[in-house]
Design a protein around this motif. Structure first.
Motif, mmCIF file in Angstrom:
data_model
loop_
_atom_site.group_PDB
_atom_site.id
_atom_site.type_symbol
_atom_site.label_atom_id
_atom_site.label_comp_id
_atom_site.label_asym_id
_atom_site.label_seq_id
_atom_site.Cartn_x
_atom_site.Cartn_y
_atom_site.Cartn_z
ATOM 1 N N LEU A 109 1.184 0.878 -1.652
ATOM 2 C CA LEU A 109 1.750 -0.792 -1.819
ATOM 3 C C LEU A 109 2.977 -0.730 -2.525
ATOM 4 C CD1 LEU A 109 0.411 -3.297 -1.122
ATOM 5 C CD2 LEU A 109 -0.249 -3.730 -3.351
ATOM 6 N N LEU A 110 4.051 -1.423 -2.278
ATOM 7 C CA LEU A 110 5.467 -1.600 -2.327
ATOM 8 C C LEU A 110 5.775 -2.935 -2.767
ATOM 9 C CD1 LEU A 110 7.222 1.266 -0.596
ATOM 10 C CD2 LEU A 110 6.251 1.479 -2.684
ATOM 11 N N VAL A 111 6.773 -3.019 -3.784
ATOM 12 C CA VAL A 111 7.178 -4.529 -3.623
ATOM 13 C C VAL A 111 8.530 -4.692 -3.424
ATOM 14 C CG1 VAL A 111 8.077 -4.164 -6.211
ATOM 15 C CG2 VAL A 111 7.380 -6.672 -5.082
ATOM 16 N N SER A 112 9.366 -3.404 -3.211
ATOM 17 C CA SER A 112 10.963 -3.497 -2.974
ATOM 18 C C SER A 112 10.953 -2.428 -1.820
ATOM 19 C CB SER A 112 11.722 -2.973 -4.040
ATOM 20 O OG SER A 112 12.957 -2.663 -3.742
ATOM 21 N N PRO A 113 11.803 -2.920 -0.704
ATOM 22 C CA PRO A 113 12.117 -2.121 0.173
ATOM 23 C C PRO A 113 12.888 -0.880 0.013
ATOM 24 C CG PRO A 113 13.426 -4.080 0.399
ATOM 25 C CD PRO A 113 12.453 -4.307 -0.645
ATOM 26 N N ASP B 225 -4.364 1.126 -3.265
ATOM 27 C CA ASP B 225 -4.706 2.615 -3.420
ATOM 28 C C ASP B 225 -3.971 3.344 -4.602
ATOM 29 O OD1 ASP B 225 -6.742 2.273 -1.558
ATOM 30 O OD2 ASP B 225 -5.218 2.652 0.220
ATOM 31 N N MET B 226 -2.397 3.113 -3.942
ATOM 32 C CA MET B 226 -1.313 3.831 -4.877
ATOM 33 C C MET B 226 -0.219 2.679 -4.937
ATOM 34 S SD MET B 226 0.738 7.350 -4.269
ATOM 35 C CE MET B 226 -0.217 8.406 -5.034
ATOM 36 N N MET B 227 0.293 2.647 -6.298
ATOM 37 C CA MET B 227 1.599 1.761 -6.510
ATOM 38 C C MET B 227 2.474 2.642 -7.175
ATOM 39 S SD MET B 227 0.054 -0.597 -9.246
ATOM 40 C CE MET B 227 1.580 -1.234 -10.106
ATOM 41 N N VAL B 228 3.664 1.773 -7.349
ATOM 42 C CA VAL B 228 4.695 2.346 -8.516
ATOM 43 C C VAL B 228 4.767 1.581 -9.600
ATOM 44 C CG1 VAL B 228 7.129 3.069 -8.593
ATOM 45 C CG2 VAL B 228 6.036 3.290 -6.295
ATOM 46 N N ARG C 235 3.973 0.285 2.459
ATOM 47 C CA ARG C 235 3.829 -1.305 2.915
ATOM 48 C C ARG C 235 4.506 -1.965 1.738
ATOM 49 N NH1 ARG C 235 0.553 -5.768 4.050
ATOM 50 N NH2 ARG C 235 -1.397 -4.789 3.222
ATOM 51 N N THR C 236 5.670 -2.551 2.058
ATOM 52 C CA THR C 236 6.204 -3.556 1.398
ATOM 53 C C THR C 236 5.716 -4.961 1.802
ATOM 54 O OG1 THR C 236 8.297 -2.220 1.118
ATOM 55 C CG2 THR C 236 8.512 -4.430 0.361
ATOM 56 N N ILE C 237 5.174 -5.701 0.466
ATOM 57 C CA ILE C 237 4.719 -7.105 0.543
ATOM 58 C C ILE C 237 5.485 -8.018 -0.117
ATOM 59 C CG2 ILE C 237 2.562 -6.119 1.414
ATOM 60 C CD1 ILE C 237 1.655 -6.987 -1.561
ATOM 61 N N PHE D 270 12.478 1.361 -2.173
ATOM 62 C CA PHE D 270 11.260 2.461 -2.644
ATOM 63 C C PHE D 270 10.930 3.071 -1.176
ATOM 64 C CE2 PHE D 270 10.706 2.606 -7.106
ATOM 65 C CZ PHE D 270 10.038 3.918 -7.182
ATOM 66 N N GLU D 271 11.154 2.406 0.060
ATOM 67 C CA GLU D 271 10.760 3.125 1.274
ATOM 68 C C GLU D 271 11.482 4.434 1.498
ATOM 69 O OE1 GLU D 271 11.090 0.139 4.155
ATOM 70 O OE2 GLU D 271 9.829 -1.271 3.294
#
Length: 599
Positions: free
Chosen positions: A438-442, A482-485, A465-467, A444-445
């Motif tokens: 799970l991402l909050v900033s594109p 599941d996983m985050m930064v 996925r960025t949300i 990091f993609e």
């Protein structure tokens, strides 16, 4: 029993005269009684007596906000409100590590037995509506933070058992047990207007500008777009030594943007004035051109001595998939930091090799002396590497070492019961190894693309996925990932906040920062020993021990840090000659001002 006993003794003492010999008393307090700034100091060294009031500061943030109160669990508050509108009993200087100076409290007195601290309220202290700040307001604030605020605050202040109003100017906080820094933590209680919150729900959703005591008033609220604060002309502490030369802008506006890419372009179009840059590509490639060459826009790195802590890809071990330490270790072997640093980050970063990176609190070598004696009782309860191996990050510096790392990862996964079948990693029940990052900033993609590609070589089905930021915050507060930064910032005096990061009591509490879900008696004991360490030697040794246990728990895939702040700003500011030592860019900016010519 001990907690109840403390309450009983405090109750008895309240009915008879008490003569407490103070250990530390006066304009400021510290852990060891030493202060950089003596009584009668006029300003902090990193603030300037040449600062000029006036002008407008425009900043940015990502996402949006849907509430006003920054101290509650649900929702997102506007940036800046906790530091601009609300104030605390005491404040830290940014060039000391273990000290607080009175703000709302003109005098701070730590009892000789270290089981209470008494605050004398500054007679000048007022809220923004002109009403006096009273000991009753302070007592109300502590009770509110302990019962109605975000669970992280409740945990942080839990060892402050109660507030006792002594007279019209003094209030005493009682402690559950002796703690080397609890009197400093007590200084951090934000002070609320009891009258205001009698009329407005503390955790209500109404967009009502609050009554605070800080240098700014919340003037304009535009949900989804921005917020503006205006300097309070009647601010009670404008000449206070902890405030002199600071908070110089007439207005401070935050504009909200969808993502970091859009915000960079908006900055270059002069839609806001100052930006802290945390994306290496933007720093190296996107923030260049004639305006930078001509110094119309300034681009610079600012030194600091902050503890870098730990940033990493965080496993949610509440998920059965990540419950096995061996699995987490194997997935960590698939991350190629050297490739990312070279190809994506322009070699700007240093790999994290500790949960207290860039500080004396980072464990080095193998445990010895006091640290070893602290760890000895845990033999057999923690991985053997805690005693035998230094904290060393996975590397791919040598040719073909990524291949070697992936081979080792495959071996470990096989040992843990996972095998590749038809190109997919599966367990004995035939369940594929599949998870989402799970991402909050594109931004990091591109990092995750390389990591996911390496995981695929192991048969792991990983996606990212960025949300939306508001949805992201809601999900991580409920541990729905599941996983985050995540980045675990650390101070040079770790204490009560460690309970919120790693302790079992925080693992199932929505809103805590124990995102990992650690429930380990060894970690719990080490966290408690940090909180109640009696001296600096013990604190450092226990922190080193915790660092090792966390590291070899393989709870995160370690990322990176940079030991400076990268900032860009339009050339309209003047600033003090002296930089503080331990600071964030937002804190530093509050010592700047607009140049007289505005250019």
């Amino acid at each position: 029993m001990r907690f109840l006993l403390c309450l009983t003794v405090s109750a008895l003492l309240s009915f008879c005269p008490v003569f407490i010999s103070p250990l530390h008393a006066g304009h400021g307090v510290s852990i060891d009684g030493t202060l950089k700034y003596g009584k009668g100091f006029t300003r902090f060294e990193y603030a300037s007596d040449k600062a000029v009031k006036g002008g407008a500061l425009v900043l940015h943030d990502l996402g949006s906000f849907d509430k006003i109160n920054p101290y509650t669990l649900k929702g997102v508050a506007p940036t800046g409100i906790d530091s601009l509108v609300f104030e605390t009993l005491g404040v830290a200087s940014l060039d000391e590590t273990f000290a607080k100076y009175g703000l709302i409290a003109s005098d701070i007195e730590l009892a000789a037995d270290r089981l209470s601290v008494t605050f004398t309220i500054d007679q000048r202290a007022t809220f923004s509506d002109g009403s006096k700040i009273t000991p009753e307001d302070v007592a109300f604030s502590l009770e509110t933070m302990k019962t109605k605020a975000h669970p992280a605050y409740q945990a942080y202040f839990q060892d402050i058992t109660r507030a006792e109003v002594l007279d019209g100017q003094r209030v005493r906080f009682h402690f559950a047990r002796e703690n080397r820094e609890l009197h400093l933590i007590a200084c951090e209680v934000p002070v609320f207007s009891r009258k205001f919150y009698a009329q407005h729900e503390f955790d209500g959703s109404a967009m009502v500008a609050p009554v605070g005591s800080g240098p700014y008033l919340l003037e304009d609220i535009k949900p989804g777009k921005g917020v503006t604060y205006r300097r309070n002309p009647d601010y009670w502490a404008k000449d206070h030594p902890t405030r002199r030369g600071m908070f110089n802008f007439d207005t401070i506006t935050y504009k909200f943007f969808k993502d970091q890419i859009v915000s960079v372009e908006a900055f270059k179009a002069n839609e806001f004035d100052f930006m802290y840059v945390n994306v290496a590509k933007q720093w190296a490639r996107d923030l260049t051109g004639p305006k930078f060459t001509s110094k119309t826009i300034i681009k610079e790195t600012l030194k600091h001595e902050n503890n870098a802590g730990m940033q990493g890809f965080v496993f949610n071990i509440r998920r059965p998939l990540f419950a096995d330490r061996r699995v987490r270790q194997a997935l960590g072997l698939a991350f190629d930091f050297e490739w990312a640093n070279s190809k994506l980050f322009f070699n700007q970063y240093t790999r994290c090799t500790s949960y207290f990176s860039n500080s004396p609190l980072a464990a080095k070598g193998v445990p010895q002396g006091l640290e070893l004696s602290i760890l000895e009782p845990f033999r057999g309860k923690v991985p053997d590497q805690v005693f035998t191996e230094p904290l060393t990050a996975v590397t791919t510096e040598h040719p073909f070492s990524l291949r070697d790392n992936l081979r080792e990862a495959k071996r470990i996964l096989t040992e843990a019961g996972w095998q590749v079948k038809d190109g997919v990693l599966k367990n004995s029940a035939g369940t594929p190894f599949s998870f989402e990052i799970l991402l909050v900033s594109p931004m990091f993609e591109r990092v995750m693309a390389g990591y996911v590609k390496n995981l695929a070589k192991l048969g792991v089905i990983a996606t990212y996925r960025t949300i939306d930021p508001a949805l992201y915050i809601d999900r991580i507060q409920r541990f729905d990932f599941d996983m985050m930064v995540n980045s675990y910032g650390q101070s040079l005096s770790p204490g009560n906040e460690q309970r919120n990061y790693w302790h079992s009591s925080a693992a199932d509490r929505d809103g805590s920062r124990n995102y990992i879900g650690i429930k380990d008696p060894v970690v719990d004991e080490l966290v408690d020993r940090i909180i109640y360490a009696r001296n600096q030697e013990e604190l450092i040794a226990v922190t080193h021990a915790l660092d090792r246990v966390l590291w070899y728990g393989h709870y995160v895939v370690p990322n990176w840090y940079v030991a400076s702040h990268r900032v860009v700003y339009w050339n309209k500011f003047a600033r003090p000659e002296t930089l503080p030592l331990y600071y964030s860019p937002d804190q530093l900016l509050m010592t700047w001002w607009i140049k007289e010519d505005g250019r």
